[in-house]
Write a protein that holds these residues in place. Structure first.
Motif, PDB file in Angstrom:
ATOM      1  N   PHE A 288       0.871  -1.181   0.000  1.00  0.00           N
ATOM      2  CA  PHE A 288       0.000   0.000   0.000  1.00  0.00           C
ATOM      3  C   PHE A 288       0.906   1.229   0.000  1.00  0.00           C
ATOM      4  O   PHE A 288       1.635   1.477   0.956  1.00  0.00           O
ATOM      5  N   ASN A 289       0.890   2.016  -1.075  1.00  0.00           N
ATOM      6  CA  ASN A 289       1.816   3.144  -1.171  1.00  0.00           C
ATOM      7  C   ASN A 289       1.230   4.457  -0.664  1.00  0.00           C
ATOM      8  O   ASN A 289       1.838   5.509  -0.838  1.00  0.00           O
ATOM      9  N   GLY A 290       0.091   4.415  -0.009  1.00  0.00           N
ATOM     10  CA  GLY A 290      -0.492   5.608   0.601  1.00  0.00           C
ATOM     11  C   GLY A 290       0.003   5.780   2.022  1.00  0.00           C
ATOM     12  O   GLY A 290       0.961   5.141   2.459  1.00  0.00           O
ATOM     13  N   ASP A 291      -0.661   6.664   2.760  1.00  0.00           N
ATOM     14  CA  ASP A 291      -0.308   6.901   4.158  1.00  0.00           C
ATOM     15  C   ASP A 291      -1.048   5.957   5.101  1.00  0.00           C
ATOM     16  O   ASP A 291      -0.430   5.175   5.819  1.00  0.00           O
ATOM     17  N   LEU A 292      -2.379   6.055   5.077  1.00  0.00           N
ATOM     18  CA  LEU A 292      -3.155   5.397   6.120  1.00  0.00           C
ATOM     19  C   LEU A 292      -4.561   5.095   5.618  1.00  0.00           C
ATOM     20  O   LEU A 292      -5.174   5.908   4.923  1.00  0.00           O
ATOM     21  N   GLU A 293      -5.061   3.919   5.970  1.00  0.00           N
ATOM     22  CA  GLU A 293      -6.463   3.581   5.722  1.00  0.00           C
ATOM     23  C   GLU A 293      -7.074   3.177   7.053  1.00  0.00           C
ATOM     24  O   GLU A 293      -6.524   2.344   7.767  1.00  0.00           O
ATOM     25  N   LEU A 294      -8.198   3.808   7.377  1.00  0.00           N
ATOM     26  CA  LEU A 294      -8.878   3.578   8.656  1.00  0.00           C
ATOM     27  C   LEU A 294     -10.282   3.051   8.419  1.00  0.00           C
ATOM     28  O   LEU A 294     -10.872   3.282   7.357  1.00  0.00           O
ATOM     29  N   PRO A 295     -10.851   2.379   9.437  1.00  0.00           N
ATOM     30  CA  PRO A 295     -12.247   1.927   9.321  1.00  0.00           C
ATOM     31  C   PRO A 295     -13.197   3.113   9.188  1.00  0.00           C
ATOM     32  O   PRO A 295     -13.025   4.149   9.856  1.00  0.00           O
ATOM     33  N   LEU A 296     -14.182   2.971   8.350  1.00  0.00           N
ATOM     34  CA  LEU A 296     -15.177   4.014   8.096  1.00  0.00           C
ATOM     35  C   LEU A 296     -15.825   4.501   9.388  1.00  0.00           C
ATOM     36  O   LEU A 296     -16.105   5.691   9.542  1.00  0.00           O
ATOM     37  N   GLU A 297     -16.027   3.609  10.328  1.00  0.00           N
ATOM     38  CA  GLU A 297     -16.698   3.984  11.589  1.00  0.00           C
ATOM     39  C   GLU A 297     -15.904   5.012  12.399  1.00  0.00           C
ATOM     40  O   GLU A 297     -16.455   5.666  13.284  1.00  0.00           O
ATOM     41  N   LEU A 298     -14.625   5.194  12.114  1.00  0.00           N
ATOM     42  CA  LEU A 298     -13.817   6.170  12.848  1.00  0.00           C
ATOM     43  C   LEU A 298     -13.864   7.575  12.234  1.00  0.00           C
ATOM     44  O   LEU A 298     -13.451   8.540  12.869  1.00  0.00           O
ATOM     45  N   ARG A 299     -14.366   7.697  11.025  1.00  0.00           N
ATOM     46  CA  ARG A 299     -14.302   8.985  10.315  1.00  0.00           C
ATOM     47  C   ARG A 299     -14.944  10.114  11.104  1.00  0.00           C
ATOM     48  O   ARG A 299     -14.376  11.208  11.216  1.00  0.00           O
ATOM     49  N   ASP A 300     -16.108   9.893  11.666  1.00  0.00           N
ATOM     50  CA  ASP A 300     -16.807  10.960  12.382  1.00  0.00           C
ATOM     51  C   ASP A 300     -16.183  11.277  13.737  1.00  0.00           C
ATOM     52  O   ASP A 300     -16.506  12.295  14.346  1.00  0.00           O
ATOM     53  N   LEU A 301     -15.274  10.428  14.212  1.00  0.00           N
ATOM     54  CA  LEU A 301     -14.615  10.656  15.497  1.00  0.00           C
ATOM     55  C   LEU A 301     -13.335  11.464  15.357  1.00  0.00           C
ATOM     56  O   LEU A 301     -12.749  11.874  16.357  1.00  0.00           O
ATOM     57  N   LEU A 302     -12.900  11.677  14.121  1.00  0.00           N
ATOM     58  CA  LEU A 302     -11.636  12.360  13.858  1.00  0.00           C
ATOM     59  C   LEU A 302     -11.885  13.686  13.157  1.00  0.00           C
ATOM     60  O   LEU A 302     -12.905  13.889  12.522  1.00  0.00           O
ATOM     61  N   ASN A 303     -10.937  14.571  13.242  1.00  0.00           N
ATOM     62  CA  ASN A 303     -11.032  15.865  12.572  1.00  0.00           C
ATOM     63  C   ASN A 303     -10.415  15.763  11.175  1.00  0.00           C
ATOM     64  O   ASN A 303      -9.481  16.483  10.839  1.00  0.00           O
ATOM     65  N   ALA A 304     -10.939  14.840  10.381  1.00  0.00           N
ATOM     66  CA  ALA A 304     -10.435  14.627   9.026  1.00  0.00           C
ATOM     67  C   ALA A 304     -11.061  15.643   8.082  1.00  0.00           C
ATOM     68  O   ALA A 304     -12.263  15.865   8.107  1.00  0.00           O
TER      69      ALA A 304
END
Length: 117
Positions: free
Chosen positions: A31-47
């Motif tokens: 995986f040549n990107g930075d980071l992949e996170l579970p969708l359920e965490l998106r609303d908990l982070l300041n993305a």
């Protein structure tokens, strides 16, 4: 320096703190990107939404993904990363996040070492 483990199946992992919880994250050298996170965490982070990108998966499969920018704690410091969110529970750490690190995987000893170069 970050210490991790290699599972009996050969999967290299480290622990990451995300949204106040500790998760096991896979170090994915494919995986040549930075980071992949579970969708359920998106609303908990300041993305912050950046836009769309095309990712090429195994067997040449292409997908469109939303990309977000996130200030993320990693190895005792805060780094700005591009992150995608996906269904499922896995966290993937890509090679772009590790570009300032030396990665050492010892499958026989089942250890992983990330050392900032």
């Amino acid at each position: 320096m970050i210490l991790g483990t290699v599972s009996a199946d050969g999967v290299p992992t480290i622990n990451l703190d995300v949204a106040g919880q500790t998760f096991s994250a896979i170090v994915d050298t494919g995986f040549n990107g930075d980071l992949e996170l579970p969708l359920e965490l998106r609303d908990l982070l300041n993305a912050r939404y950046v836009g769309k990108l095309t990712s090429v998966l195994a067997a040449g499969q292409r997908i469109q993904e939303d990309v977000y920018r996130l200030d993320f704690p990693f190895d005792g410091r805060e780094v700005t990363v591009n992150v995608t969110f996906a269904a499922g529970s896995e966290i993937l750490i890509g090679t772009r996040l590790l570009k300032q690190y030396q990665l050492e995987i010892n499958s026989k000893m089942r250890t992983l070492l990330l050392d900032r170069a």
